[in-house]
Write a protein that holds these residues in place. Sequence first.
Motif, mmCIF file in Angstrom:
data_model
loop_
_atom_site.group_PDB
_atom_site.id
_atom_site.type_symbol
_atom_site.label_atom_id
_atom_site.label_comp_id
_atom_site.label_asym_id
_atom_site.label_seq_id
_atom_site.Cartn_x
_atom_site.Cartn_y
_atom_site.Cartn_z
ATOM 1 N N ARG A 1 0.823 -1.215 0.000
ATOM 2 C CA ARG A 1 0.000 0.000 0.000
ATOM 3 C C ARG A 1 0.856 1.263 0.000
ATOM 4 O O ARG A 1 0.533 2.240 -0.684
ATOM 5 C CB ARG A 1 -0.934 0.010 1.202
ATOM 6 N N VAL A 2 1.930 1.254 0.757
ATOM 7 C CA VAL A 2 2.838 2.410 0.795
ATOM 8 C C VAL A 2 3.431 2.638 -0.590
ATOM 9 O O VAL A 2 3.465 3.760 -1.091
ATOM 10 C CB VAL A 2 3.949 2.217 1.850
ATOM 11 N N LEU A 3 3.902 1.563 -1.226
ATOM 12 C CA LEU A 3 4.471 1.694 -2.565
ATOM 13 C C LEU A 3 3.450 2.251 -3.545
ATOM 14 O O LEU A 3 3.747 3.148 -4.330
ATOM 15 C CB LEU A 3 4.968 0.334 -3.075
ATOM 16 N N MET B 1 3.328 6.252 -7.216
ATOM 17 C CA MET B 1 2.285 5.765 -8.110
ATOM 18 C C MET B 1 2.866 5.167 -9.383
ATOM 19 O O MET B 1 2.374 4.197 -9.886
ATOM 20 C CB MET B 1 1.326 6.901 -8.465
ATOM 21 N N ASP B 2 3.927 5.754 -9.911
ATOM 22 C CA ASP B 2 4.490 5.259 -11.155
ATOM 23 C C ASP B 2 5.901 4.719 -10.929
ATOM 24 O O ASP B 2 6.859 5.474 -10.888
ATOM 25 C CB ASP B 2 4.509 6.367 -12.207
ATOM 26 N N MET B 3 6.006 3.411 -10.758
ATOM 27 C CA MET B 3 7.307 2.769 -10.566
ATOM 28 C C MET B 3 7.897 2.299 -11.888
ATOM 29 O O MET B 3 9.030 1.838 -11.933
ATOM 30 C CB MET B 3 7.169 1.563 -9.630
ATOM 31 N N LYS B 4 7.143 2.418 -12.975
ATOM 32 C CA LYS B 4 7.587 1.914 -14.279
ATOM 33 C C LYS B 4 8.903 2.547 -14.677
ATOM 34 O O LYS B 4 9.044 3.765 -14.716
ATOM 35 C CB LYS B 4 6.525 2.170 -15.335
ATOM 36 N N GLY B 5 9.876 1.678 -14.971
ATOM 37 C CA GLY B 5 11.172 2.129 -15.438
ATOM 38 C C GLY B 5 12.138 2.575 -14.354
ATOM 39 O O GLY B 5 13.305 2.808 -14.634
ATOM 40 N N THR C 1 11.230 -7.622 -3.918
ATOM 41 C CA THR C 1 11.607 -7.590 -5.331
ATOM 42 C C THR C 1 10.384 -7.841 -6.198
ATOM 43 O O THR C 1 10.136 -7.135 -7.173
ATOM 44 C CB THR C 1 12.677 -8.668 -5.636
ATOM 45 N N ASN C 2 9.591 -8.835 -5.837
ATOM 46 C CA ASN C 2 8.405 -9.180 -6.607
ATOM 47 C C ASN C 2 7.388 -8.042 -6.600
ATOM 48 O O ASN C 2 6.818 -7.714 -7.641
ATOM 49 C CB ASN C 2 7.769 -10.462 -6.070
ATOM 50 N N GLN C 3 7.164 -7.426 -5.446
ATOM 51 C CA GLN C 3 6.218 -6.310 -5.369
ATOM 52 C C GLN C 3 6.663 -5.154 -6.264
ATOM 53 O O GLN C 3 5.855 -4.564 -6.991
ATOM 54 C CB GLN C 3 6.065 -5.829 -3.931
ATOM 55 N N LEU C 4 7.941 -4.826 -6.217
ATOM 56 C CA LEU C 4 8.466 -3.742 -7.045
ATOM 57 C C LEU C 4 8.381 -4.098 -8.525
ATOM 58 O O LEU C 4 8.024 -3.264 -9.359
ATOM 59 C CB LEU C 4 9.913 -3.441 -6.648
ATOM 60 N N TYR C 5 8.691 -5.336 -8.860
ATOM 61 C CA TYR C 5 8.606 -5.825 -10.239
ATOM 62 C C TYR C 5 7.175 -5.697 -10.763
ATOM 63 O O TYR C 5 6.943 -5.246 -11.879
ATOM 64 C CB TYR C 5 9.087 -7.273 -10.294
ATOM 65 N N ALA D 1 8.921 -1.646 -11.802
ATOM 66 C CA ALA D 1 10.304 -1.233 -11.558
ATOM 67 C C ALA D 1 11.287 -2.231 -12.167
ATOM 68 O O ALA D 1 10.969 -3.405 -12.349
ATOM 69 C CB ALA D 1 10.567 -1.110 -10.065
ATOM 70 N N GLN D 2 12.480 -1.742 -12.473
ATOM 71 C CA GLN D 2 13.585 -2.594 -12.907
ATOM 72 C C GLN D 2 14.401 -2.889 -11.653
ATOM 73 O O GLN D 2 15.125 -2.028 -11.165
ATOM 74 C CB GLN D 2 14.447 -1.883 -13.939
#
Length: 77
Positions: free
Chosen positions: A12-14, A19-23, A37-41, A45-46
């Motif tokens: 939820r914090v992430l 909001m936009d972790m893409k890239g 790692t999985n949540q960020l992926y 996120a890279q």
Amino acid sequence: MGSKEIKVLFQRVLENLWMDMKGKKIIDFPCGSGETTNQLYELGAQVSALDLFPEFFKYEHTRCQAADLNETFPVET
């Protein structure tokens, strides 16, 4: 608070703060089994996953590299 609740809270914090972790390039060190790692992926996120014991990493979409926090980080800057 149990580990499951912490994972939900972290997700939820992430989602609310970034909001936009893409890239975005993220280093997860130490990554343990790879939950963060999985949540960020999944948020786009890279992620570079590093851990002293990479054999415990359980996600196939990202390779976990052996690394020691007491040594130089094996990542490009």
